[in-house]
Design an enzyme around this catalytic site. Structure first.
Site, PDB file in Angstrom:
ATOM      1  N   LYS A  40     -49.279 -53.289 -18.000  1.00 16.65           N
ATOM      2  CA  LYS A  40     -49.550 -54.703 -17.720  1.00 16.65           C
ATOM      3  C   LYS A  40     -50.358 -54.790 -16.437  1.00 16.65           C
ATOM      4  O   LYS A  40     -49.876 -54.365 -15.378  1.00 16.65           O
ATOM      5  CB  LYS A  40     -48.235 -55.458 -17.496  1.00 16.65           C
ATOM      6  CG  LYS A  40     -47.518 -55.863 -18.765  1.00 16.65           C
ATOM      7  CD  LYS A  40     -46.304 -56.696 -18.372  1.00 16.65           C
ATOM      8  CE  LYS A  40     -45.591 -57.250 -19.581  1.00 16.65           C
ATOM      9  NZ  LYS A  40     -44.382 -57.992 -19.191  1.00 16.65           N
ATOM     10  N   ARG A  89     -33.935 -64.415 -24.571  1.00 16.57           N
ATOM     11  CA  ARG A  89     -34.400 -65.780 -24.768  1.00 16.57           C
ATOM     12  C   ARG A  89     -34.310 -66.197 -26.226  1.00 16.57           C
ATOM     13  O   ARG A  89     -33.786 -67.216 -26.574  1.00 16.57           O
ATOM     14  CB  ARG A  89     -35.840 -65.927 -24.264  1.00 16.57           C
ATOM     15  CG  ARG A  89     -35.935 -65.947 -22.763  1.00 16.57           C
ATOM     16  CD  ARG A  89     -37.340 -65.726 -22.311  1.00 16.57           C
ATOM     17  NE  ARG A  89     -37.819 -64.436 -22.780  1.00 16.57           N
ATOM     18  CZ  ARG A  89     -39.064 -64.025 -22.681  1.00 16.57           C
ATOM     19  NH1 ARG A  89     -39.969 -64.795 -22.166  1.00 16.57           N
ATOM     20  NH2 ARG A  89     -39.407 -62.823 -23.119  1.00 16.57           N
ATOM     21  N   SER A 127     -43.752 -65.371 -17.827  1.00 13.64           N
ATOM     22  CA  SER A 127     -44.685 -65.329 -16.691  1.00 13.64           C
ATOM     23  C   SER A 127     -46.119 -65.574 -17.173  1.00 13.64           C
ATOM     24  O   SER A 127     -46.888 -66.286 -16.520  1.00 13.64           O
ATOM     25  CB  SER A 127     -44.586 -63.975 -15.988  1.00 13.64           C
ATOM     26  OG  SER A 127     -43.279 -63.755 -15.574  1.00 13.64           O
TER      27      SER A 127
HETATM   28  N1  COA Z   1     -36.742 -66.175 -18.436  1.00 11.89           N
HETATM   29  C1  COA Z   1     -38.065 -66.316 -18.472  1.00 11.89           C
HETATM   30  N2  COA Z   1     -38.915 -65.332 -18.784  1.00 11.89           N
HETATM   31  C2  COA Z   1     -38.386 -64.150 -19.054  1.00 11.89           C
HETATM   32  C3  COA Z   1     -37.003 -63.912 -19.028  1.00 11.89           C
HETATM   33  C4  COA Z   1     -36.171 -65.002 -18.705  1.00 11.89           C
HETATM   34  N3  COA Z   1     -34.855 -64.898 -18.669  1.00 11.89           N
HETATM   35  N4  COA Z   1     -36.793 -62.643 -19.358  1.00 11.89           N
HETATM   36  C5  COA Z   1     -37.985 -62.100 -19.574  1.00 11.89           C
HETATM   37  N5  COA Z   1     -38.956 -62.994 -19.391  1.00 11.89           N
HETATM   38  C6  COA Z   1     -40.394 -62.819 -19.586  1.00 11.89           C
HETATM   39  C7  COA Z   1     -41.109 -62.230 -18.430  1.00 11.89           C
HETATM   40  O1  COA Z   1     -41.620 -63.248 -17.604  1.00 11.89           O
HETATM   41  C8  COA Z   1     -42.208 -61.445 -19.080  1.00 11.89           C
HETATM   42  O2  COA Z   1     -43.265 -62.299 -19.388  1.00 11.89           O
HETATM   43  P1  COA Z   1     -44.750 -61.764 -19.557  1.00 11.89           P
HETATM   44  O3  COA Z   1     -44.746 -60.752 -20.665  1.00 11.89           O
HETATM   45  O4  COA Z   1     -45.463 -63.017 -19.879  1.00 11.89           O
HETATM   46  O5  COA Z   1     -45.130 -61.158 -18.244  1.00 11.89           O
HETATM   47  C9  COA Z   1     -41.604 -60.995 -20.374  1.00 11.89           C
HETATM   48  O6  COA Z   1     -40.567 -61.880 -20.641  1.00 11.89           O
HETATM   49  C10 COA Z   1     -41.125 -59.605 -20.306  1.00 11.89           C
HETATM   50  O7  COA Z   1     -40.026 -59.565 -19.434  1.00 11.89           O
HETATM   51  P2  COA Z   1     -39.772 -58.614 -18.196  1.00 11.89           P
HETATM   52  O8  COA Z   1     -38.395 -58.798 -17.735  1.00 11.89           O
HETATM   53  O9  COA Z   1     -40.789 -58.788 -17.174  1.00 11.89           O
HETATM   54  O10 COA Z   1     -39.789 -57.275 -18.863  1.00 11.89           O
HETATM   55  P3  COA Z   1     -40.928 -56.304 -18.955  1.00 11.89           P
HETATM   56  O11 COA Z   1     -41.013 -56.034 -20.400  1.00 11.89           O
HETATM   57  O12 COA Z   1     -42.143 -56.616 -18.230  1.00 11.89           O
HETATM   58  O13 COA Z   1     -40.236 -55.126 -18.128  1.00 11.89           O
HETATM   59  C11 COA Z   1     -38.824 -53.266 -17.731  1.00 11.89           C
HETATM   60  C12 COA Z   1     -39.253 -54.359 -18.680  1.00 11.89           C
HETATM   61  C13 COA Z   1     -39.556 -53.300 -16.427  1.00 11.89           C
HETATM   62  C14 COA Z   1     -37.361 -53.479 -17.451  1.00 11.89           C
HETATM   63  C15 COA Z   1     -39.037 -51.934 -18.468  1.00 11.89           C
HETATM   64  O14 COA Z   1     -40.374 -51.847 -18.869  1.00 11.89           O
HETATM   65  C16 COA Z   1     -38.693 -50.741 -17.596  1.00 11.89           C
HETATM   66  O15 COA Z   1     -37.547 -50.433 -17.440  1.00 11.89           O
HETATM   67  N6  COA Z   1     -39.720 -50.068 -17.069  1.00 11.89           N
HETATM   68  C17 COA Z   1     -39.559 -48.884 -16.262  1.00 11.89           C
HETATM   69  C18 COA Z   1     -39.984 -47.633 -17.064  1.00 11.89           C
HETATM   70  C19 COA Z   1     -38.887 -47.196 -17.993  1.00 11.89           C
HETATM   71  O16 COA Z   1     -37.797 -46.875 -17.585  1.00 11.89           O
HETATM   72  N7  COA Z   1     -39.215 -47.165 -19.281  1.00 11.89           N
HETATM   73  C20 COA Z   1     -38.314 -46.770 -20.307  1.00 11.89           C
HETATM   74  C21 COA Z   1     -37.520 -47.939 -20.793  1.00 11.89           C
HETATM   75  S1  COA Z   1     -36.428 -47.483 -22.068  1.00 11.89           S
END
Ligand code: COA
Length: 167
Positions: A40, A89, A127
């Site tokens: 991202k 969600r 986001s």
């Molecule tokens: N309210 C509003 N929006 C929410 C939300 C909530 N309660 N929960 C999630 N979202 C939205 C976020 O804003 C985000 O929006 P976007 O895609 O428009 O930016 C989207 O949902 C994704 O949520 P987010 O919590 O940011 O998750 P992510 O998918 O970006 O991140 C991680 C997930 C960081 C936890 C995961 O990728 C991770 O653990 N990364 C580290 C590497 C790793 O260990 N990988 C192996 C995983 S098994």
């Protein structure tokens, strides 16, 4: 007990805020973990996101804000964290979250993922959608904390100035 709420938080929304506030009522300490996600490309740098979240929760000593690179489970191991919090969600979140929870468990058996249902008002917030609405002049008053709106305004102004400088 310490829990981590990981995410990309680009930027933090009221949906995230709601999950963090509710988590504080359950856990002794909540670490908001800003992950660097190479897939991202972000509007804010990971460090900026950390600073913004710190501003939002200023004065709440149950919350720590940190960032991590690489695998979440490595950070979890290092900090001796037992619980990962994730918000759900809609049904569409489920499959992805289920996969992540199972994979994290496989990588590190000592950690549990706890899911919290998103509050009704924030079911549709993300986001990406906040950034899109704001950049097109829409109102995001109920979608993000005021501090975030101010930072978005600053960031978009910076980008615009840079673009104009290049012309
Ligand atoms: N309210 C509003 N929006 C929410 C939300 C909530 N309660 N929960 C999630 N979202 C939205 C976020 O804003 C985000 O929006 P976007 O895609 O428009 O930016 C989207 O949902 C994704 O949520 P987010 O919590 O940011 O998750 P992510 O998918 O970006 O991140 C991680 C997930 C960081 C936890 C995961 O990728 C991770 O653990 N990364 C580290 C590497 C790793 O260990 N990988 C192996 C995983 S098994």
């Amino acid at each position: 007990m310490i829990a981590i709420y990981p995410g990309s938080f680009d930027p933090i929304t009221n949906g995230h805020y709601d999950i963090i506030e509710r988590s504080c009522k359950i856990f002794d300490k909540v670490i908001v973990g800003v992950a660097y996600n190479s897939e991202k490309s972000g509007l804010f740098t990971p460090q900026e996101r950390v600073e913004i979240i710190k501003e939002v929760f200023k004065g709440n000593d149950k919350i720590e804000v940190d960032r991590f690179n690489g695998l979440l489970v490595n950070y979890v191991k290092e900090r001796n964290i037992k619980v990962i919090i994730r918000g759900l969600r809609a049904v569409s979140d489920f499959e992805y979250e289920f996969q992540m929870a199972l994979m994290n468990k496989k990588l590190w058996g000592d950690v549990e993922t706890v899911f919290m249902m998103s509050s009704e008002n924030y079911m549709y917030v993300s986001s990406r959608i906040v950034k899109e609405i704001f950049s097109l002049g829409g109102c995001i008053k109920d979608l993000v904390p005021e501090i975030v709106r101010v930072h978005l305004e600053r960031k978009l102004r910076e980008i615009k100035n840079k673009q104009e400088g290049r012309l």
